[in-house]
Design a protein around this motif. Structure first.
Motif, mmCIF file in Angstrom:
data_model
loop_
_atom_site.group_PDB
_atom_site.id
_atom_site.type_symbol
_atom_site.label_atom_id
_atom_site.label_comp_id
_atom_site.label_asym_id
_atom_site.label_seq_id
_atom_site.Cartn_x
_atom_site.Cartn_y
_atom_site.Cartn_z
ATOM 1 N N VAL A 129 65.415 34.234 40.856
ATOM 2 C CA VAL A 129 65.545 35.188 41.962
ATOM 3 C C VAL A 129 64.273 35.202 42.799
ATOM 4 O O VAL A 129 64.322 35.220 44.037
ATOM 5 C CB VAL A 129 65.856 36.602 41.427
ATOM 6 C CG1 VAL A 129 65.768 37.641 42.544
ATOM 7 C CG2 VAL A 129 67.245 36.633 40.788
ATOM 8 N N ALA A 130 63.117 35.179 42.137
ATOM 9 C CA ALA A 130 61.843 35.197 42.856
ATOM 10 C C ALA A 130 61.672 33.959 43.722
ATOM 11 O O ALA A 130 61.199 34.042 44.856
ATOM 12 C CB ALA A 130 60.691 35.310 41.862
ATOM 13 N N VAL A 131 62.052 32.814 43.187
ATOM 14 C CA VAL A 131 61.955 31.568 43.943
ATOM 15 C C VAL A 131 62.847 31.625 45.173
ATOM 16 O O VAL A 131 62.461 31.214 46.270
ATOM 17 C CB VAL A 131 62.329 30.361 43.050
ATOM 18 C CG1 VAL A 131 62.619 29.121 43.894
ATOM 19 C CG2 VAL A 131 61.211 30.077 42.062
ATOM 20 N N SER A 132 64.060 32.140 44.991
ATOM 21 C CA SER A 132 64.976 32.255 46.115
ATOM 22 C C SER A 132 64.438 33.216 47.169
ATOM 23 O O SER A 132 64.496 32.948 48.367
ATOM 24 C CB SER A 132 66.345 32.739 45.620
ATOM 25 O OG SER A 132 67.238 32.929 46.689
ATOM 26 N N ALA A 133 63.879 34.346 46.724
ATOM 27 C CA ALA A 133 63.367 35.345 47.659
ATOM 28 C C ALA A 133 62.135 34.839 48.402
ATOM 29 O O ALA A 133 61.942 35.125 49.589
ATOM 30 C CB ALA A 133 63.032 36.632 46.908
ATOM 31 N N ALA A 134 61.317 34.034 47.689
ATOM 32 C CA ALA A 134 60.086 33.533 48.300
ATOM 33 C C ALA A 134 60.310 32.265 49.097
ATOM 34 O O ALA A 134 59.418 31.820 49.812
ATOM 35 C CB ALA A 134 59.044 33.267 47.213
ATOM 36 N N LYS A 135 61.505 31.663 48.950
ATOM 37 C CA LYS A 135 61.841 30.429 49.661
ATOM 38 C C LYS A 135 60.762 29.356 49.453
ATOM 39 O O LYS A 135 60.223 28.783 50.391
ATOM 40 C CB LYS A 135 62.034 30.697 51.162
ATOM 41 C CG LYS A 135 63.114 31.723 51.469
ATOM 42 C CD LYS A 135 63.328 31.867 52.938
ATOM 43 C CE LYS A 135 64.323 32.920 53.343
ATOM 44 N NZ LYS A 135 65.242 33.419 52.397
ATOM 45 N N THR A 136 60.461 29.093 48.178
ATOM 46 C CA THR A 136 59.399 28.143 47.864
ATOM 47 C C THR A 136 59.811 26.690 48.048
ATOM 48 O O THR A 136 58.972 25.798 48.075
ATOM 49 C CB THR A 136 58.924 28.328 46.412
ATOM 50 O OG1 THR A 136 60.043 28.184 45.546
ATOM 51 C CG2 THR A 136 58.303 29.694 46.228
ATOM 52 N N GLY A 137 61.117 26.429 48.083
ATOM 53 C CA GLY A 137 61.565 25.051 48.319
ATOM 54 C C GLY A 137 61.343 24.150 47.133
ATOM 55 O O GLY A 137 61.679 24.477 46.005
ATOM 56 N N GLY A 138 60.707 23.002 47.358
ATOM 57 C CA GLY A 138 60.548 21.954 46.355
ATOM 58 C C GLY A 138 60.005 22.404 45.020
ATOM 59 O O GLY A 138 60.565 22.052 43.980
ATOM 60 N N LEU B 33 71.609 42.301 29.268
ATOM 61 C CA LEU B 33 70.485 43.203 29.493
ATOM 62 C C LEU B 33 69.429 42.559 30.373
ATOM 63 O O LEU B 33 68.879 43.197 31.288
ATOM 64 C CB LEU B 33 69.880 43.622 28.151
ATOM 65 C CG LEU B 33 68.693 44.589 28.211
ATOM 66 C CD1 LEU B 33 69.054 45.856 28.981
ATOM 67 C CD2 LEU B 33 68.219 44.931 26.795
ATOM 68 N N GLY B 34 69.132 41.285 30.120
ATOM 69 C CA GLY B 34 68.140 40.587 30.940
ATOM 70 C C GLY B 34 68.552 40.532 32.396
ATOM 71 O O GLY B 34 67.749 40.804 33.302
ATOM 72 N N ALA B 35 69.827 40.201 32.647
ATOM 73 C CA ALA B 35 70.326 40.147 34.020
ATOM 74 C C ALA B 35 70.311 41.524 34.664
ATOM 75 O O ALA B 35 69.987 41.678 35.850
ATOM 76 C CB ALA B 35 71.736 39.576 34.038
ATOM 77 N N SER B 36 70.651 42.553 33.882
ATOM 78 C CA SER B 36 70.667 43.919 34.406
ATOM 79 C C SER B 36 69.273 44.381 34.806
ATOM 80 O O SER B 36 69.097 45.062 35.829
ATOM 81 C CB SER B 36 71.252 44.879 33.355
ATOM 82 O OG SER B 36 72.582 44.545 33.042
ATOM 83 N N SER C 38 65.387 45.500 39.133
ATOM 84 C CA SER C 38 64.078 45.250 39.737
ATOM 85 C C SER C 38 64.177 44.818 41.199
ATOM 86 O O SER C 38 63.355 45.200 42.027
ATOM 87 C CB SER C 38 63.332 44.162 38.947
ATOM 88 O OG SER C 38 63.125 44.558 37.610
ATOM 89 N N TYR C 39 65.196 44.002 41.520
ATOM 90 C CA TYR C 39 65.300 43.403 42.857
ATOM 91 C C TYR C 39 66.416 44.004 43.721
ATOM 92 O O TYR C 39 66.398 43.834 44.940
ATOM 93 C CB TYR C 39 65.523 41.899 42.741
ATOM 94 C CG TYR C 39 64.288 41.106 42.449
ATOM 95 C CD1 TYR C 39 63.477 40.636 43.492
ATOM 96 C CD2 TYR C 39 63.920 40.798 41.149
ATOM 97 C CE1 TYR C 39 62.345 39.887 43.232
ATOM 98 C CE2 TYR C 39 62.789 40.054 40.880
ATOM 99 C CZ TYR C 39 61.995 39.599 41.920
ATOM 100 O OH TYR C 39 60.871 38.863 41.663
ATOM 101 N N GLY C 40 67.383 44.640 43.092
ATOM 102 C CA GLY C 40 68.476 45.236 43.854
ATOM 103 C C GLY C 40 69.271 44.213 44.640
ATOM 104 O O GLY C 40 69.665 43.174 44.124
ATOM 105 N N ALA D 35 70.485 36.399 46.041
ATOM 106 C CA ALA D 35 70.029 35.159 45.398
ATOM 107 C C ALA D 35 71.001 34.674 44.336
ATOM 108 O O ALA D 35 70.723 33.694 43.635
ATOM 109 C CB ALA D 35 68.652 35.379 44.775
ATOM 110 N N GLY D 36 72.143 35.354 44.206
ATOM 111 C CA GLY D 36 73.112 34.952 43.196
ATOM 112 C C GLY D 36 72.714 35.337 41.792
ATOM 113 O O GLY D 36 73.279 34.853 40.813
ATOM 114 N N LEU D 37 71.715 36.201 41.661
ATOM 115 C CA LEU D 37 71.206 36.692 40.375
ATOM 116 C C LEU D 37 70.850 35.554 39.417
ATOM 117 O O LEU D 37 70.966 35.672 38.200
ATOM 118 C CB LEU D 37 72.205 37.652 39.726
ATOM 119 C CG LEU D 37 71.675 38.595 38.637
ATOM 120 C CD1 LEU D 37 70.507 39.430 39.146
ATOM 121 C CD2 LEU D 37 72.772 39.506 38.133
ATOM 122 N N GLY D 38 70.423 34.432 39.982
ATOM 123 C CA GLY D 38 70.015 33.316 39.140
ATOM 124 C C GLY D 38 71.139 32.708 38.340
ATOM 125 O O GLY D 38 70.899 32.015 37.337
#
Length: 242
Positions: free
Chosen positions: A28-37, A98-101, A106-108, A114-117
């Motif tokens: 999710v963080a990678v998707s939100a930050a748009k880090t790419g490669g 629980l991990g996904a929840s 945290s991100y709402g 981001a498709g929740l990973g």
């Protein structure tokens, strides 16, 4: 030391929550930050390090399987009692949920965007199935070589198994999402569905069958050919890790 099944289930729940939570969170963080490669590398390392931490934290209690694939593979070779597989499976699925929840909390909405990973594939069913099987084979081979075999170097099992997970994600992530863990796939799928997101339920079979097949083959090879074959009498996992 023998621990009660309830305590071992709690350890599996905690370990799987840690693995899935930080793995999903990294995606999710990678998707939100748009880090790419570099994104795939970040996600792979997050999963690997989270698994290593879970193993070191809970391995002496439950074995820290954190994955139904590992539990079934060990049971298939007499390294874990079949009667306890359902209990571990329930704890692992609960940990994935629980991990996904927690990541959703945290991100709402950003997590949903981001498709929740969630692990999905866009290509051929057969290719994704093979990718999941191969990825699971790498992970299970590492478990047998580093945690089951009596000749394994002491103290390295957590890091080694974690790196095996990270390696297969880097190799097969684009092909299937490289879940190799039904709890890791089902958790975000279920939470995403409840939150109103789109879920590829039709792909779930790949993430159930592929890892189990690959894990069983790897367990057989490791037990018959690899270093784990030196054990004369089967031991219940995680005895070699204590």
């Amino acid at each position: 030391m023998e621990y009660s099944l309830i305590r071992r289930m709690a350890a599996e729940l905690a370990g799987t929550t840690l693995l899935c939570g930080f793995g999903i969170g990294a995606a999710v963080a990678v998707s939100a930050a748009k880090t790419g490669g570099p994104g795939l590398l970040i996600v792979a390392l997050a999963h690997g390090l989270a698994l290593a931490i879970a193993i070191y934290a809970f391995g002496s209690v439950s074995g820290a399987h954190c994955n139904p694939t590992v539990t079934i593979a060990l049971a298939s070779r007499g390294r874990f009692p079949w009667r306890e597989v359902p209990a571990y499976f329930v704890a692992q699925i609960a940990g994935g949920l629980l991990g996904a929840s927690l990541i959703y909390a945290s991100y709402g909405g950003a997590a949903i965007d981001a498709g929740l990973g969630a692990t999905t594939y866009s290509g051929n069913f057969g290719h994704a199935l093979v990718a999941e099987a191969l990825g699971a084979a790498i992970l299970v081979t590492a478990v047998f070589a580093l945690a089951v075999a009596p000749t394994a170097p002491k103290g390295l099992f957590g890091l080694g198994i974690g790196l095996a997970l990270a390696t297969q994600i880097m190799a097969f992530g684009p092909a299937s999402g490289a879940s190799v863990n039904f709890a890791r796939t089902f958790g975000p799928d279920a939470v995403l569905s409840l939150a109103g997101g789109t879920v590829a339920w039709g792909q779930l079979l790949v993430y159930l069958v592929g890892p189990i097949v690959g894990g069983l083959v790897a367990a057989f090879v490791a037990d018959r050919v690899g270093s784990a074959a030196t054990v004369e009498e089967p031991e219940v996992f995680p005895a070699p890790m204590v």
